[in-house]
Design a protein around this motif. Structure first.
Motif, short mmCIF file in Angstrom:
data_model
loop_
_atom_site.label_atom_id
_atom_site.label_comp_id
_atom_site.label_asym_id
_atom_site.label_seq_id
_atom_site.Cartn_x
_atom_site.Cartn_y
_atom_site.Cartn_z
N ASP A 12 0.83 -1.21 0.00
CA ASP A 12 0.00 0.00 0.00
C ASP A 12 0.87 1.26 0.00
N ARG A 13 1.96 1.23 0.73
CA ARG A 13 2.85 2.39 0.77
C ARG A 13 3.48 2.61 -0.61
N PHE A 14 3.90 1.54 -1.25
CA PHE A 14 4.44 1.67 -2.60
C PHE A 14 3.38 2.22 -3.55
N ALA A 15 2.16 1.74 -3.42
CA ALA A 15 1.08 2.19 -4.30
C ALA A 15 0.82 3.68 -4.13
N SER A 16 0.99 4.19 -2.92
CA SER A 16 0.74 5.62 -2.70
C SER A 16 1.84 6.49 -3.31
N ALA A 17 2.99 5.92 -3.60
CA ALA A 17 4.12 6.69 -4.12
C ALA A 17 4.32 6.52 -5.62
N TYR A 18 3.99 5.39 -6.16
CA TYR A 18 4.34 5.06 -7.54
C TYR A 18 3.47 5.84 -8.52
N PRO A 19 4.06 6.41 -9.61
CA PRO A 19 5.45 6.24 -10.02
C PRO A 19 6.38 7.40 -9.71
N SER A 20 5.90 8.48 -9.11
CA SER A 20 6.65 9.74 -9.15
C SER A 20 7.31 10.16 -7.85
N VAL A 21 7.02 9.50 -6.72
CA VAL A 21 7.47 10.01 -5.42
C VAL A 21 8.44 9.04 -4.77
N PRO A 22 9.63 9.49 -4.37
CA PRO A 22 10.53 8.61 -3.62
C PRO A 22 9.85 8.13 -2.34
N SER A 23 10.10 6.88 -1.97
CA SER A 23 9.38 6.34 -0.82
C SER A 23 10.23 5.34 -0.04
N HIS A 24 10.13 5.41 1.26
CA HIS A 24 10.77 4.46 2.16
C HIS A 24 9.84 3.26 2.34
N LEU A 25 10.40 2.05 2.17
CA LEU A 25 9.61 0.82 2.24
C LEU A 25 10.28 -0.17 3.18
N GLY A 26 9.54 -1.18 3.59
CA GLY A 26 10.09 -2.31 4.31
C GLY A 26 10.09 -3.54 3.41
N HIS A 27 10.94 -4.50 3.71
CA HIS A 27 10.97 -5.75 2.94
C HIS A 27 11.43 -6.89 3.83
N GLN A 28 11.34 -8.11 3.30
CA GLN A 28 11.64 -9.30 4.09
C GLN A 28 12.64 -10.21 3.39
N ILE A 29 13.58 -9.61 2.65
CA ILE A 29 14.57 -10.44 1.94
C ILE A 29 16.00 -10.14 2.37
N ALA A 30 16.19 -9.36 3.45
CA ALA A 30 17.54 -8.99 3.86
C ALA A 30 18.40 -10.21 4.19
N SER A 31 17.79 -11.25 4.74
CA SER A 31 18.55 -12.43 5.15
C SER A 31 18.59 -13.52 4.07
N HIS A 32 18.16 -13.18 2.87
CA HIS A 32 18.17 -14.18 1.80
C HIS A 32 19.60 -14.65 1.54
N PRO A 33 19.84 -15.96 1.44
CA PRO A 33 21.22 -16.46 1.27
C PRO A 33 21.91 -15.94 0.02
N LEU A 34 21.17 -15.59 -1.02
CA LEU A 34 21.80 -15.08 -2.24
C LEU A 34 22.40 -13.69 -2.04
N LEU A 35 22.04 -13.03 -0.94
CA LEU A 35 22.53 -11.68 -0.70
C LEU A 35 23.64 -11.63 0.34
N GLU A 36 24.14 -12.80 0.73
CA GLU A 36 25.28 -12.84 1.63
C GLU A 36 26.57 -12.59 0.85
#
Length: 286
Positions: A12-36
């Motif tokens: 919903d936060r992304f939807a309120s910003a897209y496409p023109s406004v920079p936006s701070h978001l949260g995500h759940q992939i920080a610990s993904h093994p491919l990003l180590e």
């Protein structure tokens, strides 16, 4: 998919910003093994050599040109191994050439497609990038020709946005040169900082970067790993072609009108540029 990259609140936060406004978001992939870091070091050995950039990155001025950016001495593999002390910035480009990273990219962006498609059309030319940065590394002022979400996986950084409506930051001539193959780093003026918007992100946080929006990046006091997932739209391709067409007109001594900003259309200039480029290719073959 074995994970959910976004909560409903973040969508919903992304939807309120897209496409023109920079936006701070949260995500759940920080610990993904491919990003180590170890996995990324192995990825750097698998992908094409031309898909890797690395250079010195600490104590850089925001307005440094591409040509002035200093290089580091070690090769990329040594640079990654010594990233805590090398004062460097490593970019692994189009990581989607690797099947595992391509799947990660598709899984994440599929969550955003229901927001993106109704507004800017089909998500085109999906690409993934990883930034591995030393403490205090700087990414100078620049813009990107894609829509972009930057996911922080390790360390922290601040991305600072500048008013994209301010023509002194990106002139029509700069766009024309860039889309004709020129550099994307922008000149810097200190007074722009007064109208800037900084967004700090830590692991588990992300920032949506609107297309063509000028920004710079400052890594904090630890090694940083960030995943950037990008896409284009039909509008973005028409805008790029309109810039190229305007560059032709300017070389003839004309002063063309600026390309239209989204959601206005640039199809007429875009189709004219494509027709001329096609004719030039045909002429070159004969």
């Amino acid at each position: 998919m074995g994970f959910q990259p976004f909560s409903n609140v973040e969508i919903d936060r992304f939807a309120s910003a897209y496409p023109s406004v920079p936006s701070h978001l949260g995500h759940q992939i920080a610990s993904h093994p491919l990003l180590e870091l170890d996995a990324l070091a192995e990825l750097a050995r698998r992908i094409r050599t031309e898909s890797i950039e690395f250079n010195a990155a600490t104590d850089l001025p925001l307005g440094i040109t591409n040509e002035e950016t200093p290089h580091t001495g070690p090769d990329v593999h040594e640079t990654i191994a010594q990233i805590e002390t090398s004062g460097s910035w490593v970019l692994l480009k189009t990581i989607d050439q690797d099947p595992a990273y391509a799947q990660l990219m598709r899984d994440v962006l599929a969550e955003l497609e229901p927001v993106v498609h109704p507004r800017t059309g089909a998500m085109m030319r999906l690409e993934g990038f990883v930034f591995i940065s030393s403490p205090r590394a700087v990414t100078p002022l620049h813009f990107d020709p894609e829509y972009n979400i930057l996911f922080q996986a390790r360390g922290s950084k601040t991305m600072t946005f500048y008013d994209s409506a301010e023509s002194r930051i990106i002139s029509d001539e700069f766009f024309e040169q860039y889309f004709a193959g020129g550099p994307r780093n922008l000149p810097w003026q200190r007074e722009w900082a007064e109208r800037s918007q900084p967004i700090a992100i830590t692991p588990g946080e992300a920032v949506y970067v609107p297309i063509l929006n000028p920004h710079s990046v400052q890594v904090h006091d630890e090694v940083s790993i960030s995943l950037s997932l990008t896409w284009r739209s039909e509008w973005s391709f028409h805008h790029a072609d309109a810039c190229r067409f305007n560059g032709r007109l300017r070389k003839l001594g004309l002063n063309p009108a600026s390309p239209q900003r989204y959601p206005a259309d640039n199809r007429l200039k875009s189709y004219s540029e494509r027709a001329l480029a096609r004719a030039e290719r045909m002429f070159a073959r004969n």
